[in-house]
Design a protein around this motif. Sequence first.
Motif, short mmCIF file in Angstrom:
data_model
loop_
_atom_site.label_atom_id
_atom_site.label_comp_id
_atom_site.label_asym_id
_atom_site.label_seq_id
_atom_site.Cartn_x
_atom_site.Cartn_y
_atom_site.Cartn_z
N HIS A 119 13.89 -89.76 -66.24
CA HIS A 119 13.28 -89.77 -64.90
C HIS A 119 13.21 -88.34 -64.37
CE1 HIS A 119 12.08 -91.60 -61.12
NE2 HIS A 119 12.89 -90.75 -60.51
N PRO A 120 12.08 -87.91 -63.80
CA PRO A 120 11.93 -86.52 -63.35
C PRO A 120 12.98 -86.12 -62.32
CG PRO A 120 9.80 -87.62 -63.40
CD PRO A 120 10.83 -88.69 -63.62
N LEU A 121 13.50 -84.93 -62.50
CA LEU A 121 14.47 -84.35 -61.58
C LEU A 121 13.84 -83.15 -60.88
CD1 LEU A 121 17.68 -84.15 -63.83
CD2 LEU A 121 17.27 -85.79 -61.99
N SER A 122 14.26 -82.92 -59.64
CA SER A 122 13.96 -81.66 -58.98
C SER A 122 15.20 -80.77 -59.12
CB SER A 122 13.62 -81.87 -57.51
OG SER A 122 14.68 -82.53 -56.84
N VAL A 123 14.99 -79.57 -59.64
CA VAL A 123 16.09 -78.65 -59.95
C VAL A 123 15.81 -77.33 -59.26
CG1 VAL A 123 17.42 -77.53 -61.78
CG2 VAL A 123 16.33 -79.76 -62.21
N MET A 124 16.80 -76.83 -58.52
CA MET A 124 16.65 -75.56 -57.82
C MET A 124 17.67 -74.56 -58.37
SD MET A 124 16.27 -75.01 -53.71
CE MET A 124 14.59 -75.63 -53.71
N LEU A 125 17.21 -73.31 -58.55
CA LEU A 125 18.04 -72.25 -59.10
C LEU A 125 18.40 -71.26 -58.01
CD1 LEU A 125 16.26 -73.45 -61.51
CD2 LEU A 125 16.65 -71.26 -62.65
N LEU A 126 19.66 -70.84 -58.00
CA LEU A 126 20.15 -69.87 -57.02
C LEU A 126 21.10 -68.91 -57.72
CD1 LEU A 126 20.64 -68.82 -54.10
CD2 LEU A 126 22.41 -70.58 -53.89
N GLY A 127 20.81 -67.61 -57.64
CA GLY A 127 21.73 -66.63 -58.20
C GLY A 127 21.09 -65.71 -59.21
N GLY A 128 21.91 -64.85 -59.78
CA GLY A 128 21.44 -63.87 -60.74
C GLY A 128 20.82 -62.66 -60.06
N ARG A 129 20.43 -61.69 -60.88
CA ARG A 129 19.74 -60.52 -60.37
C ARG A 129 18.30 -60.86 -60.01
NH1 ARG A 129 22.66 -58.92 -64.63
NH2 ARG A 129 20.86 -58.94 -66.03
N PRO A 130 17.67 -60.06 -59.14
CA PRO A 130 16.27 -60.34 -58.80
C PRO A 130 15.40 -60.48 -60.05
CG PRO A 130 17.16 -58.66 -57.35
CD PRO A 130 18.22 -58.92 -58.38
N ASP A 131 14.58 -61.50 -60.07
CA ASP A 131 13.63 -61.84 -61.13
C ASP A 131 14.25 -62.63 -62.28
OD1 ASP A 131 10.94 -61.77 -62.23
OD2 ASP A 131 11.75 -60.44 -63.76
N VAL A 132 15.57 -62.61 -62.42
CA VAL A 132 16.18 -63.33 -63.54
C VAL A 132 16.04 -64.83 -63.36
CG1 VAL A 132 18.39 -63.86 -64.68
CG2 VAL A 132 17.76 -61.49 -64.21
N ALA A 133 16.30 -65.34 -62.17
CA ALA A 133 16.17 -66.78 -61.93
C ALA A 133 14.74 -67.26 -62.15
CB ALA A 133 16.64 -67.13 -60.52
N GLU A 134 13.75 -66.43 -61.77
CA GLU A 134 12.35 -66.81 -61.99
C GLU A 134 12.05 -66.95 -63.49
OE1 GLU A 134 13.37 -64.69 -59.76
OE2 GLU A 134 12.50 -65.38 -57.86
N ARG A 135 12.54 -66.01 -64.28
CA ARG A 135 12.31 -66.10 -65.73
C ARG A 135 13.09 -67.26 -66.34
NH1 ARG A 135 14.11 -61.16 -68.23
NH2 ARG A 135 14.90 -60.37 -66.26
N ALA A 136 14.28 -67.52 -65.83
CA ALA A 136 15.05 -68.68 -66.30
C ALA A 136 14.32 -69.98 -65.97
CB ALA A 136 16.45 -68.67 -65.68
N ALA A 137 13.76 -70.06 -64.76
CA ALA A 137 13.02 -71.26 -64.37
C ALA A 137 11.80 -71.46 -65.25
CB ALA A 137 12.61 -71.16 -62.90
N ALA A 138 11.11 -70.36 -65.61
CA ALA A 138 9.94 -70.47 -66.49
C ALA A 138 10.34 -71.02 -67.86
CB ALA A 138 9.27 -69.11 -66.63
N LYS A 139 11.48 -70.58 -68.36
CA LYS A 139 11.96 -71.08 -69.65
C LYS A 139 12.30 -72.56 -69.55
CE LYS A 139 13.66 -70.45 -73.92
NZ LYS A 139 14.04 -71.81 -74.28
N LEU A 140 12.94 -72.96 -68.47
CA LEU A 140 13.29 -74.37 -68.29
C LEU A 140 12.03 -75.23 -68.14
CD1 LEU A 140 16.31 -73.93 -65.86
CD2 LEU A 140 16.42 -74.78 -68.21
N ARG A 141 11.01 -74.73 -67.45
CA ARG A 141 9.77 -75.50 -67.33
C ARG A 141 9.13 -75.74 -68.69
NH1 ARG A 141 8.61 -71.49 -63.25
NH2 ARG A 141 9.38 -72.26 -61.23
N ALA A 142 9.19 -74.73 -69.55
CA ALA A 142 8.61 -74.87 -70.88
C ALA A 142 9.40 -75.85 -71.73
CB ALA A 142 8.54 -73.51 -71.57
#
Length: 266
Positions: A119-142
Amino acid sequence: MNVVLFKPSQRPAAVVAPLEPPRRDIAGVPVAALTRDEALALIDHAFDGGNHLHLAYCNANLVNIAARDAGLRERLARFLVLPDGIGVDIASRLLYGTAFPANLNGTDFTPAILAAREHPLSVMLLGGRPDVAERAAAKLRADYPQHHFSVLSHGYFGPDEEAALLARLAHERPDLLLVAFGNPRQEKWIADRIDSRHCAVAAGIGALFDFLAGEVARAPESFRTLRLEWVYRLWLEPRRLWRRYVVGNPAFLLRVLRQKLAGHSA
């Protein structure tokens, strides 16, 4: 009370998981003794409207930090604390005569949570250095396109920004909040700031964003199989990690031995 928390369509067989899991005292930290599927069952229960859940992963380093911080120990007593690494397994063998049922480190178990959930989950990321969470989220989306991933903030927000972040979190209320501040800041922040208004499950996940974003390399499979990933990390970052491992590991074992000699074992 035991509850069957999985549907047959989700897993090969139904798993019965205790809502109050058995815990083992590892030098003052209550670590849950659960199989992988039992831990997944408890987390699924929270996603499906059960109790709000705070999740932490306990390795030797967190035990060492908690030994010097009574406030952290008090907070961790309200978490589902899962065993992470060979150190706590050695401690469990010394104190209780058996290892933990599974090694549930956050780097591997967090993807397992996402993979197991249809079942689809909504997942929010908080933390890391600037831009790291964005790249981590992109990897998780893939890797897990069935879920929705968004970034709340990097980990360097100021005190004046926190209220707005918490308000957004309460407004969006994700199923899963991943917090990467490092120990013990992430556990204290979750305990002090996050409740059922903000998410179903809040997990402190340490360096996971760095691994996902390619900032830090995972150990080769052979190291992970032998439960020696810490050796590889020490080799990669000796200046940053020597105190944690070269000093911290013997200190951890001494704490466990003192606990055993004091008779605090099952």
